[in-house]
Structure formats: structure tokens, C-alpha cells
Design an enzyme around this catalytic site. Structure first.
Site, PDB file in Angstrom:
ATOM      1  N   GLY A   1      47.012   2.065  -6.751  1.00  0.00           N
ATOM      2  CA  GLY A   1      46.108   2.541  -7.782  1.00  0.00           C
ATOM      3  C   GLY A   1      45.981   1.583  -8.935  1.00  0.00           C
ATOM      4  O   GLY A   1      46.372   0.419  -8.853  1.00  0.00           O
ATOM      5  N   HIS A   2      45.444   2.084 -10.042  1.00  0.00           N
ATOM      6  CA  HIS A   2      45.234   1.282 -11.243  1.00  0.00           C
ATOM      7  C   HIS A   2      45.374   2.179 -12.455  1.00  0.00           C
ATOM      8  O   HIS A   2      44.957   3.343 -12.438  1.00  0.00           O
ATOM      9  CB  HIS A   2      43.838   0.642 -11.212  1.00  0.00           C
ATOM     10  CG  HIS A   2      43.572  -0.252 -12.389  1.00  0.00           C
ATOM     11  ND1 HIS A   2      44.247  -1.432 -12.583  1.00  0.00           N
ATOM     12  CD2 HIS A   2      42.706  -0.122 -13.439  1.00  0.00           C
ATOM     13  CE1 HIS A   2      43.803  -2.008 -13.697  1.00  0.00           C
ATOM     14  NE2 HIS A   2      42.876  -1.226 -14.230  1.00  0.00           N
ATOM     15  N   SER A   3      45.935   1.654 -13.550  1.00  0.00           N
ATOM     16  CA  SER A   3      46.145   2.446 -14.758  1.00  0.00           C
ATOM     17  C   SER A   3      45.813   1.625 -16.003  1.00  0.00           C
ATOM     18  O   SER A   3      46.025   0.412 -16.031  1.00  0.00           O
ATOM     19  CB  SER A   3      47.594   2.942 -14.836  1.00  0.00           C
ATOM     20  OG  SER A   3      48.495   1.842 -14.848  1.00  0.00           O
TER      21      SER A   3
ATOM     22  N   ASP B   1      35.157  15.180  -1.283  1.00  0.00           N
ATOM     23  CA  ASP B   1      33.957  14.465  -0.831  1.00  0.00           C
ATOM     24  C   ASP B   1      34.082  13.992   0.613  1.00  0.00           C
ATOM     25  O   ASP B   1      33.096  13.963   1.351  1.00  0.00           O
ATOM     26  CB  ASP B   1      33.687  13.261  -1.731  1.00  0.00           C
ATOM     27  CG  ASP B   1      33.135  13.666  -3.086  1.00  0.00           C
ATOM     28  OD1 ASP B   1      32.620  14.787  -3.204  1.00  0.00           O
ATOM     29  OD2 ASP B   1      33.223  12.852  -4.022  1.00  0.00           O
TER      30      ASP B   1
ATOM     31  N   ASP C   1      36.610   9.822  -7.683  1.00  0.00           N
ATOM     32  CA  ASP C   1      36.405  10.946  -8.599  1.00  0.00           C
ATOM     33  C   ASP C   1      37.586  11.047  -9.553  1.00  0.00           C
ATOM     34  O   ASP C   1      38.748  10.997  -9.121  1.00  0.00           O
ATOM     35  CB  ASP C   1      36.256  12.254  -7.821  1.00  0.00           C
ATOM     36  CG  ASP C   1      35.283  13.215  -8.494  1.00  0.00           C
ATOM     37  OD1 ASP C   1      35.391  13.373  -9.724  1.00  0.00           O
ATOM     38  OD2 ASP C   1      34.434  13.795  -7.811  1.00  0.00           O
TER      39      ASP C   1
ATOM     40  N   ASP D   1      24.168  11.618  -2.078  1.00  0.00           N
ATOM     41  CA  ASP D   1      25.106  12.327  -1.212  1.00  0.00           C
ATOM     42  C   ASP D   1      26.493  12.317  -1.838  1.00  0.00           C
ATOM     43  O   ASP D   1      26.703  11.797  -2.939  1.00  0.00           O
ATOM     44  CB  ASP D   1      25.112  11.710   0.191  1.00  0.00           C
ATOM     45  CG  ASP D   1      25.250  12.754   1.284  1.00  0.00           C
ATOM     46  OD1 ASP D   1      26.061  13.683   1.114  1.00  0.00           O
ATOM     47  OD2 ASP D   1      24.554  12.647   2.300  1.00  0.00           O
ATOM     48  N   ASP D   2      27.478  12.895  -1.132  1.00  0.00           N
ATOM     49  CA  ASP D   2      28.797  13.075  -1.714  1.00  0.00           C
ATOM     50  C   ASP D   2      29.678  11.839  -1.653  1.00  0.00           C
ATOM     51  O   ASP D   2      30.620  11.708  -2.434  1.00  0.00           O
ATOM     52  CB  ASP D   2      29.513  14.238  -1.002  1.00  0.00           C
ATOM     53  CG  ASP D   2      28.811  15.560  -1.247  1.00  0.00           C
ATOM     54  OD1 ASP D   2      28.655  15.927  -2.424  1.00  0.00           O
ATOM     55  OD2 ASP D   2      28.389  16.202  -0.273  1.00  0.00           O
TER      56      ASP D   2
ATOM     57  N   CYS E   1      35.099  18.876 -13.873  1.00  0.00           N
ATOM     58  CA  CYS E   1      33.762  18.447 -13.460  1.00  0.00           C
ATOM     59  C   CYS E   1      32.682  18.810 -14.468  1.00  0.00           C
ATOM     60  O   CYS E   1      31.554  18.313 -14.371  1.00  0.00           O
ATOM     61  CB  CYS E   1      33.433  19.040 -12.089  1.00  0.00           C
ATOM     62  SG  CYS E   1      34.346  18.261 -10.743  1.00  0.00           S
TER      63      CYS E   1
END
Length: 340
Positions: free
Chosen positions: A132-134, A85, A62, A44-45, A12
Site C-alpha cells: 500500500g501507500h500512506s 466493485d 475506493d 461502470d464500477d 460514500c
């Protein structure tokens, strides 16, 4: 080339500064959908979107480059951070989608380990990994897009504390400083192990306890450091008072702060809060701890004073580092943050 040495920054601490980000977001069109209960305009989160009178979706994303050498550990940390989150908003995780950037020349077994570590944490959250994605990239990066569920009238905001609330932090500070010490070979085994355990630990266990108490606001402490996220919690209405003597700290974190093992992310955080807090009377080492970017940090909770001790006792069952670190002032002061 080692896994970690392929990266110029990680965790982070690599986030764009809060002040810079606010400038960019201000140029985007404002939301006009009444069902979008929380959007980017609230800092906000996560986003919250109402489905019906009983259900709202929480949506967040994230990802970051690694801050540890072990690929599976990196996957665990990145996933725990992304899931956080949803917990900060008072929700339950439904599913996650992998986000992967990976150098073409690196061993693909490293990628397999990253994904395995992430899958472990999604499973621990009681959620599903749905796809997902890559893409190929110059540096490895990993994280999740996460969807959760919450009642549209019961989610937690990050900027609604009430006067005289008590502030509780559920994890110890100092992750960024410890990781800086790791990079230069100065970190102790105790500090390294404690930082890794903290970053891998899900905020799920703390979040599950909040519904039984009069919690008025909640956020997770990540890349903007304790002061950055606390300033967002204070918003335009409240002033938060934080006691440095009460802060839970990782082993040796104070020593590394005294040794000036600060991060670029911490300096960005300093610039963001410069007009929000007076740090002139705060020792330099504690300034660094307050500004230190936290990867997969704890929850900062604002709870009614009469319930704070009971909530703290409940939290410490699974989060033993949890501590009362301050309070919300009875009235708005000249600055949103006061440091004792």
C-alpha cells in the site's frame, strides 16, 4: 479530539456528485487500447483489462474518511466497500493495496486498528493484502486499490439490463440517514447495529451466486444512492420501474427520513437525477431514502424474470434483506426511472 469529530464528512456520502464527475471525465482523452474492455467512459464500477482469451483483470480503487467512531469498524467498512466493485463486475478478488491518509497528531494505535479491520475483510474475501501507500493528511482516510480476475466474456456490466428483467437489491437502504442520526445522538441501538452490520457485510456472498442465473446487469449501490446507480443501469436504452413499497429499509431509516436527517450527498444525488425521474408524487421521506448515499451498500441486480424468484431465495441465505424492488420496463419510457 475524537476520531470521528476530526472529519467534516465521511463514507460514500463524501463522493463528488455524479453529474460533476461526468463533466470532469469528459475532458480526458478517450481510450484507444482494445484490451481495455471497460474504462472510465462507461461509468461502470471498475476497469476490466483483457490478458488473454480466458482471463481479464478487474481493477478498482475506493477510499474515504470515517463515518463511525470505532477505528477497526471503519477499516472493515472501508475495505468491504472497496472490495464490492470487484463483486459487482462478477469477479474474484485477488489482492488489495492499502491507501492511507492519516493526521500526524492522532494516536498511531488508531491507524493500527484501521488497518487491522481492513485486513480482516481482505482475509474474509479469500484475497491477499499486498502492500500500500500512506501519507500524512489533515483528516484520516482509508481504503483499498483492489485487483480481481474474471473471464473476459463473462464479466457483468452495470448498464446492460434487458426488457422485463426483475430488479433485486441485496441490502437494506438507509445507511446515510442512520449515520446522520448517530452524529446528532438520535439513532437507536437497533438502527446503529443494523447499519454497521450491513456496511461490514461483504457482497462476496451475493456475487458468488450470480453465475448460476441469467443475470444481465449488476452494480453496487453506494454514494450515488439507489436512484443514481439505477439511472446508470438504465443507461440510454432502458427504463427501470422501482416500487417504493418493496424497498428493504434499515430499522428506523424511514423515521429519520421523516425527521429530515438528510445528507449533503443526498442533495447532490437529487440534482443528478432531477431530469431522469419524476418524484412529485413520491412522499418526501421516500425521496430521501431513494437518494440516500449508501456506504458499502448492496448489489442491484437485473435478472431474467423467470429466474428472479429462485435467485432471490438463494441470495436470502446470506443476505436476508434481499428483495425484489421493481423491474425493467418492456420499452423505453420518457424518463429512465419510474417510481411507484
Amino acid at each position: 479530539m475524537s476520531f470521528l469529530s476530526s472529519c467534516t464528512s465521511g463514507g460514500c456520502g463524501a463522493k463528488i456528485g455524479a453529474g460533476e464527475l461526468a463533466t470532469y471525465l469528459a475532458k480526458l482523452p478517450k481510450n484507444s487500447d482494445p484490451k481495455l474492455l471497460v474504462g472510465f467512459d462507461r461509468a461502470d464500477d471498475a476497469a476490466v483489462y483483457e490478458l488473454n482469451d480466458e482471463q481479464a483483470l478487474i481493477s478498482t480503487v475506493d477510499f474515504f474518511s470515517p463515518m463511525v467512531e470505532d477505528p477497526r469498524m471503519f477499516g472493515r467498512i472501508a475495505a468491504a466497500n472497496a472490495l464490492s466493485d470487484i463483486y459487482a463486475m462478477g469477479g474474484k478478488v485477488l489482492y488489495g493495496l492499502n491507501l492511507v491518509c492519516f493526521p500526524q497528531q492522532l494516536d498511531k494505535e488508531i491507524l493500527a486498528e484501521i488497518l487491522a479491520g481492513g485486513a480482516e475483510k481482505v482475509s474474509e474475501a479469500g484475497a491477499s493484502l499486498a502492500g500500500g501507500h500512506s501519507i500524512y493528511d489533515h483528516e484520516p482516510k482509508y481504503g483499498l486499490a483492489v485487483t480481481g480476475l474474471v473471464h473476459p466474456e463473462k464479466f457483468l456490466r452495470n448498464d446492460t439490463p434487458q426488457p422485463e428483467d426483475v430488479l433485486i437489491l441485496t441490502k437494506a437502504l438507509g445507511v446515510g440517514l442512520v449515520q446522520s442520526a448517530v452524529r446528532v445522538g438520535l439513532a437507536s441501538e437497533e438502527a446503529t447495529a443494523a447499519a454497521l452490520a450491513s456496511m461490514c457485510h461483504l457482497n462476496k456472498y451475493a456475487a458468488e451466486k450470480l453465475a448460476a442465473y441469467p443475470v444481465h446487469a449488476c452494480t453496487d449501490v453506494t454514494g450515488f444512492g439507489l436512484l443514481g446507480h439505477a439511472s446508470e443501469m438504465a443507461g440510454t436504452e432502458q427504463t427501470l420501474i422501482i416500487d417504493t413499497a418493496a424497498l428493504p429499509l434499515l430499522p428506523d431509516a424511514l423515521h429519520y427520513a421523516e425527521a429530515y436527517l438528510a445528507t449533503a450527498g443526498g442533495e447532490r444525488n437529487r440534482r443528478f437525477v432531477t431530469d431522469k425521474v419524476d418524484l412529485t408524487e413520491v412522499p418526501p421521506a421516500y425521496q430521501e431514502l431513494l437518494l440516500d448515499p449508501q456506504t458499502s451498500g448492496g448489489l442491484l441486480i437485473s435478472v431474467a424474470a423467470e429466474a428472479a424468484a429462485d435467485l432471490l431465495q438463494a441470495l436470502q441465505v446470506d443476505d436476508p434483506a434481499a428483495a425484489i424492488i421493481g423491474m425493467v420496463a418492456s420499452e423505453r419510457g420518457a424518463k429512465p426511472l419510474v417510481i411507484l
